[in-house]
Design an enzyme around this catalytic site. Structure first.
Site, PDB file in Angstrom:
ATOM      1  N   HIS A  81       4.353  -0.860  -4.208  1.00 39.00           N
ATOM      2  CA  HIS A  81       4.010  -2.068  -4.023  1.00 39.00           C
ATOM      3  C   HIS A  81       2.537  -2.171  -3.612  1.00 39.00           C
ATOM      4  CE1 HIS A  81       8.034  -4.291  -3.597  1.00 39.00           C
ATOM      5  NE2 HIS A  81       7.463  -4.677  -4.754  1.00 39.00           N
ATOM      6  N   CYS A 114       5.526  -6.299   4.687  1.00 40.71           N
ATOM      7  CA  CYS A 114       6.630  -6.611   3.750  1.00 40.71           C
ATOM      8  C   CYS A 114       7.715  -7.745   4.258  1.00 40.71           C
ATOM      9  CB  CYS A 114       7.685  -5.490   3.197  1.00 40.71           C
ATOM     10  SG  CYS A 114       6.832  -4.067   2.794  1.00 40.71           S
TER      11      CYS A 114
HETATM   12  N1  ARG Z   1      13.584  -1.795  -0.091  1.00 43.21           N
HETATM   13  C1  ARG Z   1      12.789  -2.841  -0.885  1.00 43.21           C
HETATM   14  C2  ARG Z   1      12.448  -2.433  -2.359  1.00 43.21           C
HETATM   15  O1  ARG Z   1      12.230  -1.573  -2.592  1.00 43.21           O
HETATM   16  C3  ARG Z   1      11.630  -2.937   0.198  1.00 43.21           C
HETATM   17  C4  ARG Z   1      10.477  -3.940  -0.375  1.00 43.21           C
HETATM   18  C5  ARG Z   1       9.321  -3.894   0.446  1.00 43.21           C
HETATM   19  N2  ARG Z   1       8.514  -4.949   0.423  1.00 43.21           N
HETATM   20  C6  ARG Z   1       7.277  -5.063   0.142  1.00 43.21           C
HETATM   21  N3  ARG Z   1       6.605  -6.080   0.162  1.00 43.21           N
HETATM   22  N4  ARG Z   1       6.490  -3.774   0.062  1.00 43.21           N
HETATM   23  O2  ARG Z   1      12.283  -3.409  -3.021  1.00 43.21           O
END
Ligand code: ARG
Length: 287
Positions: A179, A273
């Site tokens: 991300h 996150c």
């Molecule tokens: N387990 C989640 C996923 O893989 C983690 C999300 C993390 N969020 C972020 N904004 N990077 O989607």
């Protein structure tokens, strides 16, 4: 003749502005599937520890003058704690998320219901796959957007149309930084910190042109999730393991505030996150 004193750039004075944040308690947090390289369902999760770390983050944000609203988590949605993925909210306009993975799909409507109960100027569900502030970051005059793992460039175009702000597309190329908010952090309207190798050569070039004075993070700080932090313009809430990045921020006049989210890291997330910002649009009087 005496040697001239070395020229020193004066350290900028940074100013904090109060922010409105949204978080979701990790009451149902666990790692029961793996959709990013940080997740290992075989590794046990200590939920009380995750809750304690989350509570500390909320308290630290509030102690620094920010407001935090909470969305109730839902059973069976262990990643709901990562509220940054719920959507994008700028100046009362909100676009709620459409998740890439079926495991998280039901979070979209769950967060949408929470948005719908608020007084917003406009609320819509993204048509394209869109994981909210995970891949989109409001950077004052523009929005920076990540593609490559979760969002496609079509989602960037949709966000540009919806918010009427220019969107700069950046391609992510390292699956550990899946991300945008794992590889880039907005410090204020004109400054960012990022880890260049997480981006394609063309995106690195675009960032170097837009932000010649950016803080460039080293691999160790990026792997410590140092870039998954939050800045209020002065305080930068970041992982305690990102010591090099903290020193670089201090040298620029920012005040690093370490907050440990190591238990949540088992889900592949960190400070940013866990937090969605309800942004004020700073180029207008609209709040
Ligand atoms: N387990 C989640 C996923 O893989 C983690 C999300 C993390 N969020 C972020 N904004 N990077 O989607």
């Amino acid at each position: 003749m005496t040697a001239a004193a070395p020229l020193r750039r004066p350290v900028a004075v940074r100013v904090a502005t109060p922010r409105r944040y949204v978080m979701c308690r990790p009451d149902h947090f666990t790692v029961s599937y793996a959709i990013n390289p940080w997740m290992d369902p075989a590794e046990p999760v200590d939920r009380p520890r995750a809750l304690a770390q989350w509570e500390i983050l909320r308290a630290v944000l509030e102690e620094h003058g920010h407001s935090v609203e909470t969305v109730p988590g839902e059973p069976g949605l262990p990643d709901m704690v990562f509220a940054a993925n719920s959507g994008i909210v700028i100046g009362g306009h909100a676009l709620s998320a459409r998740f890439a993975h079926p495991e998280r799909a039901a979070e979209g409507p769950a967060f949408h219901r929470w948005f719908a109960a608020r007084e917003l100027r406009e609320l819509a569900v993204a048509t394209e796959t869109n994981e909210g502030e995970g891949d989109f970051t409001f950077a004052g005059p523009r929005i920076l957007a990540g593609s490559g793992y979760r969002c496609a460039v079509a989602a960037h175009a949709e966000v540009q149309r919806f918010f009427g702000l220019p969107v700069v597309s950046l391609e992510l190329v390292d699956p550990r930084f899946y991300h945008l908010d794992t590889a880039l952090m907005v410090l204020d309207d004109t400054t960012i910190a990022y880890y260049p190798p997480a981006f394609s050569p063309a995106s690195r070039q675009a960032l170097a042109t837009l932000y010649p004075d950016a803080v460039r993070a080293e691999e160790g700080d990026a792997l410590a999730f140092g870039l998954n932090g939050i800045s209020d313009g002065q305080h930068v809430f970041l992982d305690p393991g990102a010591t090099g990045l903290a020193a670089a921020l201090r040298a620029r006049g920012y005040l690093p505030v370490p907050v440990d989210m190591s238990e949540l890291r088992k889900g592949g997330g960190g400070i940013k996150c866990c937090v969605l910002e309800l942004h004020t649009r700073r180029d207008t009087t609209v709040s």
